[in-house]
Motif scaffolding. Structure first.
Motif, mmCIF file in Angstrom:
data_model
loop_
_atom_site.group_PDB
_atom_site.id
_atom_site.type_symbol
_atom_site.label_atom_id
_atom_site.label_comp_id
_atom_site.label_asym_id
_atom_site.label_seq_id
_atom_site.Cartn_x
_atom_site.Cartn_y
_atom_site.Cartn_z
ATOM 1 N N PRO A 271 5.156 -42.557 19.670
ATOM 2 C CA PRO A 271 4.543 -41.277 19.287
ATOM 3 C C PRO A 271 3.807 -41.341 17.951
ATOM 4 O O PRO A 271 2.771 -40.693 17.781
ATOM 5 C CB PRO A 271 5.734 -40.315 19.203
ATOM 6 N N MET A 272 4.309 -42.131 17.010
ATOM 7 C CA MET A 272 3.632 -42.254 15.713
ATOM 8 C C MET A 272 2.274 -42.933 15.878
ATOM 9 O O MET A 272 1.288 -42.509 15.273
ATOM 10 C CB MET A 272 4.498 -43.049 14.731
ATOM 11 N N ILE A 273 2.225 -43.966 16.694
ATOM 12 C CA ILE A 273 0.958 -44.672 16.906
ATOM 13 C C ILE A 273 -0.034 -43.756 17.611
ATOM 14 O O ILE A 273 -1.195 -43.653 17.209
ATOM 15 C CB ILE A 273 1.185 -45.967 17.723
ATOM 16 N N ILE A 274 0.421 -43.047 18.635
ATOM 17 C CA ILE A 274 -0.456 -42.130 19.373
ATOM 18 C C ILE A 274 -0.989 -41.044 18.443
ATOM 19 O O ILE A 274 -2.181 -40.726 18.455
ATOM 20 C CB ILE A 274 0.278 -41.533 20.588
ATOM 21 N N GLU A 275 -0.128 -40.494 17.601
ATOM 22 C CA GLU A 275 -0.537 -39.448 16.668
ATOM 23 C C GLU A 275 -1.570 -39.973 15.671
ATOM 24 O O GLU A 275 -2.546 -39.299 15.353
ATOM 25 C CB GLU A 275 0.685 -38.890 15.920
ATOM 26 N N LYS A 276 -1.366 -41.189 15.189
ATOM 27 C CA LYS A 276 -2.310 -41.807 14.252
ATOM 28 C C LYS A 276 -3.687 -41.933 14.903
ATOM 29 O O LYS A 276 -4.709 -41.613 14.294
ATOM 30 C CB LYS A 276 -1.783 -43.171 13.810
ATOM 31 N N PHE A 277 -3.720 -42.384 16.138
ATOM 32 C CA PHE A 277 -5.001 -42.520 16.832
ATOM 33 C C PHE A 277 -5.661 -41.152 17.016
ATOM 34 O O PHE A 277 -6.868 -41.011 16.819
ATOM 35 C CB PHE A 277 -4.812 -43.206 18.185
ATOM 36 N N LYS A 278 -4.882 -40.148 17.383
ATOM 37 C CA LYS A 278 -5.430 -38.800 17.562
ATOM 38 C C LYS A 278 -5.986 -38.262 16.250
ATOM 39 O O LYS A 278 -7.065 -37.673 16.215
ATOM 40 C CB LYS A 278 -4.371 -37.848 18.113
ATOM 41 N N ASN A 279 -5.255 -38.466 15.150
ATOM 42 C CA ASN A 279 -5.717 -38.010 13.836
ATOM 43 C C ASN A 279 -7.019 -38.692 13.426
ATOM 44 O O ASN A 279 -7.818 -38.117 12.691
ATOM 45 C CB ASN A 279 -4.649 -38.247 12.765
ATOM 46 N N ASP A 280 -7.204 -39.925 13.876
ATOM 47 C CA ASP A 280 -8.427 -40.666 13.565
ATOM 48 C C ASP A 280 -9.515 -40.434 14.617
ATOM 49 O O ASP A 280 -10.536 -41.122 14.612
ATOM 50 C CB ASP A 280 -8.131 -42.163 13.458
ATOM 51 N N ASN A 281 -9.272 -39.472 15.514
ATOM 52 C CA ASN A 281 -10.220 -39.150 16.586
ATOM 53 C C ASN A 281 -10.547 -40.358 17.462
ATOM 54 O O ASN A 281 -11.685 -40.580 17.839
ATOM 55 C CB ASN A 281 -11.507 -38.530 16.034
ATOM 56 N N LEU A 282 -9.518 -41.137 17.750
ATOM 57 C CA LEU A 282 -9.663 -42.301 18.623
ATOM 58 C C LEU A 282 -8.790 -42.119 19.853
ATOM 59 O O LEU A 282 -7.741 -41.472 19.771
ATOM 60 C CB LEU A 282 -9.230 -43.574 17.884
ATOM 61 N N PRO A 283 -9.186 -42.683 20.971
ATOM 62 C CA PRO A 283 -8.310 -42.599 22.141
ATOM 63 C C PRO A 283 -7.064 -43.462 21.922
ATOM 64 O O PRO A 283 -7.186 -44.600 21.463
ATOM 65 C CB PRO A 283 -9.167 -43.146 23.280
#
Length: 98
Positions: free
Chosen positions: A6-18
């Motif tokens: 979940p932390m990795i997914i959230e980081k990608f979302k915050n960076d506007n990346l899939p």
């Protein structure tokens, strides 16, 4: 997996990346040389995190000597990164500044 994914997914979302994965993937084992009396599990953990964060594929197997080589690479990075060196003179200089 349940903590890190979940932390990795959230980081990608915050960076506007899939996100690189959705979190429902099966965890598969990777062949790694027996670490013996060393603490190389931290090196493998760092490598997995780096591979996941850069969306690279995790290899099916790590070669013999992988952890030893990475240990040296990490030590060089730690000791040569400006303002992070463990140089005693640098430490004295930092502590003497107001």
């Amino acid at each position: 997996k349940n903590y890190v994914t979940p932390m990795i997914i959230e980081k990608f979302k915050n960076d506007n990346l899939p996100p690189p994965f959705n979190g429902n993937e099966t965890v598969t084992e990777v062949d790694a040389p027996n670490q013996g009396p060393t603490l190389d599990c931290g090196i493998y953990t760092c490598e997995f995190m780096e591979l996941l964060s850069f969306n690279n594929n995790i290899p099916k197997k790590f070669h013999e000597g992988f952890a030893e080589k990475k240990r040296v690479e990490y030590a060089v990075k730690i000791l040569t990164t400006p303002n992070c060196s463990w140089d005693l003179e640098l430490q004295k200089e930092r502590h003497s500044k107001p």
